[in-house]
Design a protein around this motif. Structure first.
Motif, PDB file in Angstrom:
ATOM      1  N   ILE A 237       0.832  -1.209   0.000  1.00  9.44           N
ATOM      2  CA  ILE A 237       0.000   0.000   0.000  1.00  9.44           C
ATOM      3  C   ILE A 237       0.862   1.253   0.000  1.00  9.44           C
ATOM      4  O   ILE A 237       0.643   2.191  -0.786  1.00  9.44           O
ATOM      5  N   GLN A 238       1.864   1.294   0.865  1.00  7.85           N
ATOM      6  CA  GLN A 238       2.742   2.468   0.929  1.00  7.85           C
ATOM      7  C   GLN A 238       3.486   2.672  -0.385  1.00  7.85           C
ATOM      8  O   GLN A 238       3.639   3.801  -0.867  1.00  7.85           O
ATOM      9  N   THR A 241       1.073   4.110  -3.121  1.00  6.01           N
ATOM     10  CA  THR A 241       0.729   5.524  -2.937  1.00  6.01           C
ATOM     11  C   THR A 241       1.833   6.436  -3.444  1.00  6.01           C
ATOM     12  O   THR A 241       1.563   7.538  -3.952  1.00  6.01           O
ATOM     13  N   ARG A 242       3.079   5.972  -3.376  1.00  2.11           N
ATOM     14  CA  ARG A 242       4.195   6.778  -3.882  1.00  2.11           C
ATOM     15  C   ARG A 242       4.377   6.599  -5.389  1.00  2.11           C
ATOM     16  O   ARG A 242       4.643   7.562  -6.102  1.00  2.11           O
ATOM     17  N   ASP A 245       0.893   7.687  -7.223  1.00  3.95           N
ATOM     18  CA  ASP A 245       0.293   8.910  -6.682  1.00  3.95           C
ATOM     19  C   ASP A 245      -1.217   8.749  -6.513  1.00  3.95           C
ATOM     20  O   ASP A 245      -2.017   9.544  -7.007  1.00  3.95           O
ATOM     21  N   CYS A 246      -1.597   7.699  -5.778  1.00  2.00           N
ATOM     22  CA  CYS A 246      -3.018   7.457  -5.515  1.00  2.00           C
ATOM     23  C   CYS A 246      -3.290   7.623  -4.025  1.00  2.00           C
ATOM     24  O   CYS A 246      -2.363   7.676  -3.206  1.00  2.00           O
ATOM     25  N   ASP A 247      -4.566   7.691  -3.656  1.00  2.00           N
ATOM     26  CA  ASP A 247      -4.896   7.825  -2.245  1.00  2.00           C
ATOM     27  C   ASP A 247      -4.858   6.455  -1.567  1.00  2.00           C
ATOM     28  O   ASP A 247      -4.692   5.420  -2.218  1.00  2.00           O
ATOM     29  N   GLN A 248      -5.033   6.468  -0.254  1.00  2.29           N
ATOM     30  CA  GLN A 248      -4.931   5.242   0.536  1.00  2.29           C
ATOM     31  C   GLN A 248      -5.969   4.214   0.111  1.00  2.29           C
ATOM     32  O   GLN A 248      -5.667   3.024  -0.005  1.00  2.29           O
ATOM     33  N   LYS A 249      -7.191   4.662  -0.141  1.00  2.00           N
ATOM     34  CA  LYS A 249      -8.251   3.721  -0.495  1.00  2.00           C
ATOM     35  C   LYS A 249      -7.955   3.016  -1.812  1.00  2.00           C
ATOM     36  O   LYS A 249      -8.127   1.795  -1.936  1.00  2.00           O
ATOM     37  N   ALA A 251      -5.035   2.528  -3.125  1.00  2.00           N
ATOM     38  CA  ALA A 251      -3.901   1.615  -2.897  1.00  2.00           C
ATOM     39  C   ALA A 251      -4.360   0.335  -2.216  1.00  2.00           C
ATOM     40  O   ALA A 251      -3.903  -0.771  -2.545  1.00  2.00           O
TER      41      ALA A 251
END
Length: 1758
Positions: A237-238, A241-242, A245-249, A251
């Protein structure tokens, strides 16, 4: 040839099918299909980061699958497939493929092995339901074995499959198909399979195969992320997101798909470089610190699309084609297994060999396709098994290098092949399966061998080689599966089978040779070992080999030739192991015996606990007895001598003994851990037990004197046996050596006892398998009575994981069922079985031995018996081991016995110990048992007594000399000595009657001496006790005399306490709590409480410093009739009127402990400071949350979050000089109505709506002008008492605590901060009081307890404090606020429709709960006419006329609710003659329903209606009685303190000053009441509410909420959960289905896929559901774990025992035992009580306090 269709607009299914038929005739079908797929597959399955699955399915069905099905069927596919299914010959094999989490059943009586299972449908229809069965949940894959005769010893069919008649020659199913269909299916399947296999194994990510190429202009690319089992969810997930460039949900969604499907497109772009950049970022971020990066590939989007379609084709083949027709399945199998002329591999082989290169979804689908197709056809399955064996080494090598779990690798299919007996036996005999498996394993382990060929496992080695070895160990399970096909008769053996089995046996011996001697240790001297060596790797390997070793021996036992060849092979390998080291010999003598012994010092040279080769040979020894093979005649001359054979085992035994003597303490914990597991039940069968068998065989093969000397030499106790050893010597170091030697002698004697006593192994003693189990059970129950699971856990299991306990336990023990729902049933040993107890039982640990001895001596003492624990009579050795008993009468043994006895007679002996004496006496007793048996068998060769009489002094003389000796001082030793002497006499008298006289005299003399000595000691002890008691009595009298005044004070205190508790002062007349006839308040005793912190006592008064009660407040939906309904916006929510469904409330409970307010404040401040000093990351790991004001009670550690100030009785606070008031309810109601009307009229012209909603009542003088003089005078008199100038004020500390509690209730109830003038603060207090009372009333009603007298003191104290606080809560609220609230409340019942709208009251009388309304009005009404400048302390409700009239008005409204909403069914039960009241109520019923516009169809009888209404109204009256009892302090009627009160309604009405006649409430003379009732019923809002189209209407009676109804059989719960799929995935099974026991909803818990955002925190499905269903409190059943989950808030929870128990009264959390589970009503009732009484937060806190491991769980993710 038609031109290809290139667009959706040009597509025509019929044209396409005709084209394919034409190509079929020309042999170009594959090219035609590819042309079509080349165009449409990328359009349908184009990769997207946000795929629309519904659209994809619609397009694929239209453009891809519908044409294929039409081509195949040449008609409507549904019709054709249905016809094909009807043509199938019904199969005897079920073949149902299990889904993950589906229940499976294995019959312990009939199953060939534990892998043979049934689905629930077959199980329910089989005879196995009445057998001993185990229940478990499937991990996915595998299929039902119903109908497979090889899987079952008996009853292989269920009722469904038994009915199938199988012809002797079954027709080939392909022949049932038409020739055209066969042709089309053959070609289509070939094309589909070739395409699917080619695409899923395609290794060029950018290019496409020939025939599927794209135009270059349409190319796009996708970054595809693949799953592995190395990186965690959080890491993926981390990284995402990097990288993208997506949000937590987003990912989380990607990570979920990757984990579920095995891969996912995370970036799609036409620019290859953009996708490549994402790939590089992911690889860089996941390969830090030298770790393995995530697998990422940039792929052509068309390749991804074709691979997705290929996966769908495999699913289509399995689910939509071959499942319908046996013929089509057979065609599929033939094509899959066929090898093309120009290729070496079949399509199935290609899939199999490329399995680890595929992603998870393809693997899963291909395996299920194999299961549904290949595995269900026996001929094809055999060909597949040969193919699988052929490629076994390659498959294992691929699996070892892979990182996915075994369950989704092709190698996992071995269980489906190797467990079929005919297949496995064929593979062993013809394809050398055992050697294939073992060679493969040895090859994978080659890197772990040292220079000597032994395995070496490094500690903390996480390298590739170590991981490879761990994964390779799964092959040992395959080896076990292959061995399950043991031949059951000589006819099943063949020369090939013998040959290849022995080859496999030799390969296993090669593996054992690599383990023999590994992890050897050398005793550390001087300095402690620096690093703990690795030891668990060898034991892990040993554990996995346990079943294989046992099953190999079972094979050996099945054939005489195999047995002998296996023994010779084992001896040869053992010889090779021994030849690795030079063997040196030395001559050792004991007495007159000289023996050549192997020279080896265990205390200074290498010793290993791992001796599997020796133990394998030892396991063969007991098998010789089966074929009558003599033990002494089997050893070849070139092999090892018997001494060399037992040498490794003796070294191991000596090392363990030396460890017990403290000689190896510097070797650290690793050695202790090895010794522990060596004796542990999991390992001992193939380690410790085999060593004992080897020593027993050695004792039989070697001369007894020589054997004992060999042992003594290894134990280094040769010198100890010499007489001069006991002489005193100088030097402390020598003394240490002596102490060690003494312990070694004890261990040596213990080992001899074990060698001679442990004959309960079949082939060692003349016993069976069940006898061995019985003995284990006997000795476990001699420690203590045990539950079934505890007893089963202490027994070793066999290769089928069976302990044999059920067959044996009832012969030796009685089962005592649990006496309570919380207890367990236990086994208790039968009395006659205690005589089989052996205190030196070899499976006892030291602690267990000590505990068992203590228990047995205690039992004997309680029965007034002696405390001797003599040896039980052992079973005889088998003939081959019979020479071993000569040890008991050989010269060396007699010498040892004599040495110990002689040193016992010496006053001081440095080399003697009590355990030595006890063990020697035990050996003597054992020898006497053997002589007794020899005499019975007329065997003259064993004569211990004769030899014991020889010598000077003789052993008998030495024994007699110990009678009354000072060294024999314990009763147990004396009794054992007496038993030995008596037994000696009995045995000797059998041998020779002539010598019985002297023996009798000797024995009787010794008995007399012992009896006299016992009496003398008893007399001395009695005199000593009497003397001590006399001294104590004298001291006591002197103390009382010197301190007489203290005892006088104590007596007066006792008298005073007695008078306080005297109930004779209670009034004898029936108590009345309200109105003019209210009983006077009688306060018995003082109002004194003690602070638990400072221990100071204080009276509870208004003016003293405040005392507080610890309590816990929580939001609740326990009473809700609208499950799931929540407060949408707490900031705007108006809590004044509780809705009739009571959907939400706040509850207060308490432990009942009191403190000074300032003491509590200091205590709480210290807790806060302590928590703040803790590091932030540790603060959440606590049993309470300081952020929510939580703390633990200082005394009982009950969870608390508020303190309730104690208030004196309200009657003491009110003005005592209230004048008599006589005001009818008609006049009172008229005055109230005028007050409300005038108040609203004056405020209608206010500027803002907010101002107008807060109506201020008109002044009392203004109101008085509108009433007659007498009415006005009496009405004003009702409120005169509030103006007393003499009223006291509360102390500052009490006022402060009152304000604090009001704010805390608001804060914790609504979750909002507040100001002092907030209008909702007093309302929340009133609601909390009412809700808590309702909960307590329902709890009492549910448990059928009386209303009064049955509450626990802590609940009664809490309720009293809460009601009194609510009564005075107005003291710290501005009077205007209370007055305005009072007007709004009164307007709800006494004002018209226009006025109701003006003050925002509920729509109609059905919309609010009447008890909440009653409490609010009673608490608000006293302040209706309070003037600001006057004291408010007197403005409190005390049960006067105001409260009586309010109650009557509200009760009337409640009766209206009942008559309007209740469905009165007509019953034909007993009917009584109606009285006038009943008939009047019927008239009222008709009138009210007519006014409400309700048609009365079924008219109930008068008597039934009257009784029903009274019954329904009782809960309201009970709640009101509780409220007014604690408000007024008036004692409760005796009748309401009794259970099953018959006239409860009448007694409640009398206590509450209500008319007992319901019709009296609607007295026609009371026109105002009837006018109000008519206005309530004719209200338009009410008519809308009761209409069919309206929202849910709350109907009466309101029953006590129950938890959901659970099935009686837990398998039904599992089965219902197995059909549940994750709601946020495409039909994917939920990994942790969790059922809410409150509403029954099934949730996908503990999974990222169903997490949501809640108040800024990511929470799991169960936590989120708890917020909506239970206001943060949840009660769930984790189905697959059979475990109750309790949740409170978002971050706290715990696990709780489930209400399902097995036949032994035990739970099975985790379904580890698999016993059938059934619902226990008592346990479920306790669970319901826990929920109903709001005890879940407290239960969680207690569990967290007792189990610190629960604190580390992230409960919010569940």
């Amino acid at each position: 040839m038609a031109s290809p269709v290139n667009s959706i607009q040009e597509f025509n299914s019929e044209t396409l099918v005709r084209e394919w038929l034409e190509c079929l005739s020309h042999g170009t079908l594959q090219q035609a299909l590819k042309r079509h797929w080349r165009v449409f597959v990328p359009k349908v399955y184009f990769p997207s980061v946000e795929p629309d699955m519904g659209k994809e399915d619609r397009l694929s069905k239209r453009f891809l699958f519908r044409p294929i099905e039409t081509f195949l069927c040449q008609g409507d596919p549904k019709t054709v497939f249905k016809e094909l299914k009807e043509q199938n010959t019904p199969s005897q094999i079920c073949g149902h493929v299990f889904k993950m989490g589906e229940p499976t059943y294995s019959c312990r009586d009939c199953g060939a092995d534990p892998t043979c299972v049934l689905c629930i449908q077959c199980f329910q229809k089989s005879v196995h339901k009445g057998h001993r069965y185990k229940m478990s949940t499937s991990g996915g894959g595998g299929y039902c074995d119903c109908g497979d005769t090889e899987a079952w010893k008996s009853d292989p069919f269920c009722d469904t499959h038994r009915a199938v008649e199988t012809p002797e020659e079954r027709q080939d199913p392909i022949e049932s198909l038409s020739a055209d269909l066969r042709e089309r299916a053959t070609e289509l399947f070939k094309c589909v399979l070739m395409y699917a296999v080619e695409m899923v194994t395609w290794s060029h990510p950018v290019d496409l195969p020939i025939g599927l190429e794209q135009d270059g202009s349409d190319r796009s690319f996708a970054t595809v992320l693949f799953n592995d089992e190395v990186h965690t969810y959080e890491q993926v997930i981390q990284t995402l997101t990097r990288a993208i460039d997506c949000d937590q949900k987003a990912a989380v969604d990607f990570a979920t798909v990757v984990d579920r499907e095995g891969r996912s497109a995370v970036k799609v772009d036409k620019d290859f470089n953009v996708c490549e950049k994402v790939k590089n970022t992911i690889e860089r971020n996941t390969s830090r610190h030298g770790g393995k990066p995530l697998k990422v590939e940039v792929m052509n989007s068309a390749v991804v699309a074709h691979q997705a379609f290929a996966l769908k084709l495999l699913t289509w083949l399995r689910d939509d084609v071959i499942s319908y027709s046996d013929g089509l399945r057979k065609i599929f199998c033939n094509i899959a297994m066929a090898t093309a002329s120009d290729e070496d591999q079949s399509l199935l082989e290609t899939m199999l060999l490329n399995d680890t290169q595929l992603w998870k979804a393809v693997r899963r689908q291909s395996h299920q396709l194999f299961m549904s197709g290949v595995m269900l056809d026996q001929d094809v399955k055999k060909r597949f098994a040969i193919l699988f064996t052929k490629h076994y080494r390659r498959l294992v090598a691929d699996f070892v290098l892979d990182d996915h779990s075994r369950s989704i690798c092709a190698i996992s299919m071995s269980v489906q092949i190797f467990t079929v007996p005919t297949l496995a036996r064929m593979l062993i005999a013809e394809h050398d399966l055992l050697s294939v498996i073992m060679d493969t394993f040895l090859h994978e382990c080659e890197s772990k061998k040292n220079a000597h060929g032994k395995f070496v496992f490094e500690r903390n080695d996480r390298g590739a080689s170590s991981q490879a070895v761990k994964r390779a160990q799964y092959m040992l399970y395959d080896f076990k599966y292959a061995l399950t096909c043991k031949p059951q008769s000589p006819d099943e053996w063949s020369d090939n089978l013998r040959k290849h089995f022995l080859t496999g046996f030799q390969k296993l011996l090669q593996l054992l040779q690599c383990i023999q001697g590994m992890d050897s240790v050398v005793r550390q001297k001087g300095q402690h070992i620096e690093y703990e060596p690795e030891w668990d790797g060898a034991f892990n390997l040993q554990l996995k080999l346990e079943d294989n070793l046992a099953m190999m021996l079972q094979w050996c036992a099945a054939d005489r030739k195999v047995l002998l060849d296996a023994y010779n092979a084992g001896i040869e390998i053992l010889r090779q192991c021994n030849s690795e080291h030079d063997t040196k010999w030395e001559t050792v003598s004991v007495g007159a015996h000289q023996v050549s012994c192997i020279k080896y010092d265990v205390s200074s040279q290498h010793v290993s606990i791992h001796l599997p080769v020796s133990r394998m040979v030892a396991g063969i020894f007991p098998l010789f007895h089966r074929y009558g093979i003599p033990l002494r005649g089997i050893q070849p001359q070139t092999c090892l001598s018997a001494v060399e054979l037992i040498e490794p085992v003796v070294r191991c035994a000596v090392m363990i003994s030396q460890t017990h003597a403290g000689m190896w303490r510097r070797n650290g914990y690793s050695l202790l851990n090895q010794i522990y597991f060596y004796h542990n039940v999991r390992c001992r069968t193939e380690m410790y037990d085999r060593d004992i068998v080897m020593l027993q065989a050695g004792a039989a093969l070697i001369d007894s004197n020589e054997f004992l000397i060999h042992l003594m030499n290894k134990f280094a106790i040769i010198q100890w046996a010499k007489e001069e050893y006991d002489l005193p010597r100088q030097g402390g170091q020598q003394e240490d050596l002596v102490r060690q030697t003494v312990t070694l002698v004890e261990e040596f004697l213990h080992l001899l006892i074990i060698i001679l006593c442990e004959r309960y192994t079949p082939g060692i003693g003349e016993v069976g398998e069940r006898d061995s189990v019985k003995r284990e059970i006997i000795h476990q129950l001699c420690i203590e009575s045990m539950a079934h699971s505890e007893l089963e856990k202490s027994l070793p299991d066999d290769t089928n994981h069976e302990t044999g306990i059920e067959e044996a336990v009832h012969d030796v023990a009685n089962f005592n069922k649990p006496t309570s729902s919380a207890g367990k049933g236990v086994y208790e040993l039968k009395e006659q079985r205690y005589e089989e107890y052996n205190p030196y039982f070899y499976h006892y640990s030291r602690a267990e031995q000590s505990k068992s001895e203590e228990a047995q001596r205690k039992r004997k003492k309680a029965a007034n018996g002696d405390q001797a624990l003599p040896p039980p009579v052992p079973p005889p050795f088998v003939p081959g081991l019979q020479p071993a008993i000569n040890m008991l009468q050989c010269n060396v043994m007699l010498h040892i016995i004599r040495v110990v006895l002689q040193r016992t007679t010496v006053q001081r002996s440095r080399s003697w110990s009590e355990p030595q004496l006890e063990k020697v006496l035990f050996l003597v007793g054992l020898a006497l048992h053997e002589e007794n048996r020899a005499f019975e068998r007329k065997d003259e060769s064993f004569s211990f007594t004769e030899k014991a009489l020889q010598g000077e002094p003789s052993i008998l003389q030495l024994l007699e000399s110990l009678v009354s000796h000072s060294n024999v001082e314990h009763e147990a030793q004396k009794d054992l000595l007496a038993w030995v002497l008596k037994k000696f006499h009995d045995v000797q008298s059998l041998r020779t009657k002539a010598k019985a006289g002297p023996v009798i005299a000797s024995t009787s003399n010794s008995d007399d001496r012992m009896e006299k000595e016992r009496k003398r000691k008893a007399q001395l002890a009695a005199k000593k006790r009497a003397k001590i008691m006399a001294q104590m009595s004298k001291m006591q009298k002197n103390f009382i005399k010197d301190n007489a005044e203290l005892f006088e004070g104590a007596e007066s205190d006792l008298r005073r306490v007695g008078s306080d508790m005297d109930i004779s002062e209670a009034p004898k007349e029936f108590p009345v709590a309200l109105g003019r006839k209210k009983c006077p308040l009688v306060v018995t005793g003082n109002n004194r409480v003690t602070c638990i912190l400072c221990q100071e006592e204080q009276d509870v008064t208004a003016t003293d410093k405040s005392m507080v009660l610890t309590a816990f407040i929580q939001q609740s939906t326990v009473l809700s009739k609208s499950r799931g309904k929540v407060v949408q916006n707490p900031e705007t929510y108006d809590p004044l009127f509780m809705s009739s469904d009571v959907f939400w409330g706040t509850h207060i409970g308490s432990c009942g402990h009191t403190m000074h307010a300032d003491c509590w404040q200091r205590y709480f401040d210290s807790i806060v400071a302590k928590v703040r000093r803790r590091p932030l990351r540790y603060r959440q790991h606590m049993t309470f949350d300081i952020r929510k004001q939580e703390f633990l009670c200082p005394l009982c550690e009950t969870l608390s979050n508020i303190v309730v100030p104690l208030v004196p009785p309200l009657g003491q606070l009110a003005n005592k000089t209230v004048q008599h008031v006589d005001l009818s309810i008609e006049d009172w109601l008229d005055a109230i109505q005028k007050t409300v009307r005038e108040s609203i009229k004056e405020d209608k012209d206010k500027e803002t709506e907010e101002e107008s909603l807060m109506v201020v009542p008109c002044p009392l003088p203004t109101l008085a002008k509108m009433m007659s003089e007498s009415v006005s005078k009496n009405f004003q008199a009702l409120f005169d008492y509030v103006y007393s100038e003499d009223s006291d004020h509360f102390s500052d500390s009490t006022n402060e605590m009152l304000r604090k509690l009001s704010k805390d209730i608001y804060l914790l109830g609504l979750g909002l901060e507040t100001e002092d003038d907030n209008v909702r603060v007093p309302v929340m207090t009133w609601r909390t009081c009412a809700f808590t009372i309702q909960v307590i009333e329902q709890s009492l009603r549910e448990e059928s307890k009386p209303l009064f007298g049955s509450l626990p003191s802590r609940q009664a104290d809490c309720l009293q404090a809460l009601v009194r606080f609510a009564g005075v809560s107005a003291q710290n609220i501005a009077s205007d606020i209370n007055k305005k609230l009072c007007v709004r409340l009164l307007a709800a019942l006494v004002s018209g429709d226009s006025d109701k709208k003006f003050v925002a009251t509920p729509g109609c009388v059905l919309d609010f709960d009447m008890f909440h309304y009653l409490v609010s009005v009673c608490l608000a009404l006293p302040t209706l006419y309070v003037e600001d400048q006057r004291s408010l302390l007197g403005a409190i409700p005390t049960g006067g006329l105001n409260e009586q009239h309010v109650l009557q008005l509200v009760f009337t409204a409640h009766i209206v609710q009942i008559l309007i909403t209740t469905d009165f069914h007509i019953h034909d039960s007993m009917e009584l003659e109606p009285d006038a009241d009943s008939q009047a109520l019927v008239d009222i019923y008709h009138r009210l329903r007519k006014q409400a516009g309700i048609e009365v169809s079924n008219v109930p009888s008068a008597w039934q209606l009257h009784q029903r209404v009274k019954h329904i109204s009782v809960p309201f009256l009970r709640s009101a009685a509780l409220f007014f009892h604690y408000l007024t302090g008036i004692s409760s009627p005796v009748e309401l303190q009794q259970e099953n009160c018959l006239d409860e309604f009448d007694y409640l009405c009398r206590y509450l000053a209500l008319p007992s006649s319901l019709a009296a409430l609607f007295d026609p003379r009371n026109t105002l009441i009837n006018t109000l009732v008519a206005s309530w019923c004719s209200d338009d809002n009410l008519k809308t509410r009761i209409s069919a189209s309206s929202e849910k209407l709350t109907r009466y009676p309101l029953k006590v909420n129950q938890l959901i109804k659970l099935p009686k059989d837990y398998s039904d719960v599992i089965n219902s959960a197995s059909t549940f799929t994750c709601p946020k995935s495409d039909g994917e099974d939920s990994r942790a289905p969790t059922m809410c026991l409150v509403c029954g909803e099934m949730l996908c818990s503990q999974s990222y896929c169903c997490q949501i955002e809640l108040d800024g925190m990511t929470v799991g499905a169960a936590t989120a559901h708890a917020q909506s269903c239970g206001s943060g409190v949840g009660l769930f059943l984790r189905v697959r774990e059979c475990q109750i989950l309790l949740l409170a808030g978002k971050i706290k929870g715990s696990f709780h025992a489930p209400p399902y128990l097995d036949d032994y009264g035990e739970t099975d959390q985790g379904l580890r035992r698999g016993n059938p589970l059934r619902l226990c009503p008592d346990r479920f009732k306790k669970l319901h009580k826990l929920w109903l009484s709001h005890g879940i937060p407290e239960e969680i806190s207690r569990n967290l306090e007792t189990n610190s491991q629960l604190l580390s769980i992230d409960w919010q993710h569940l």
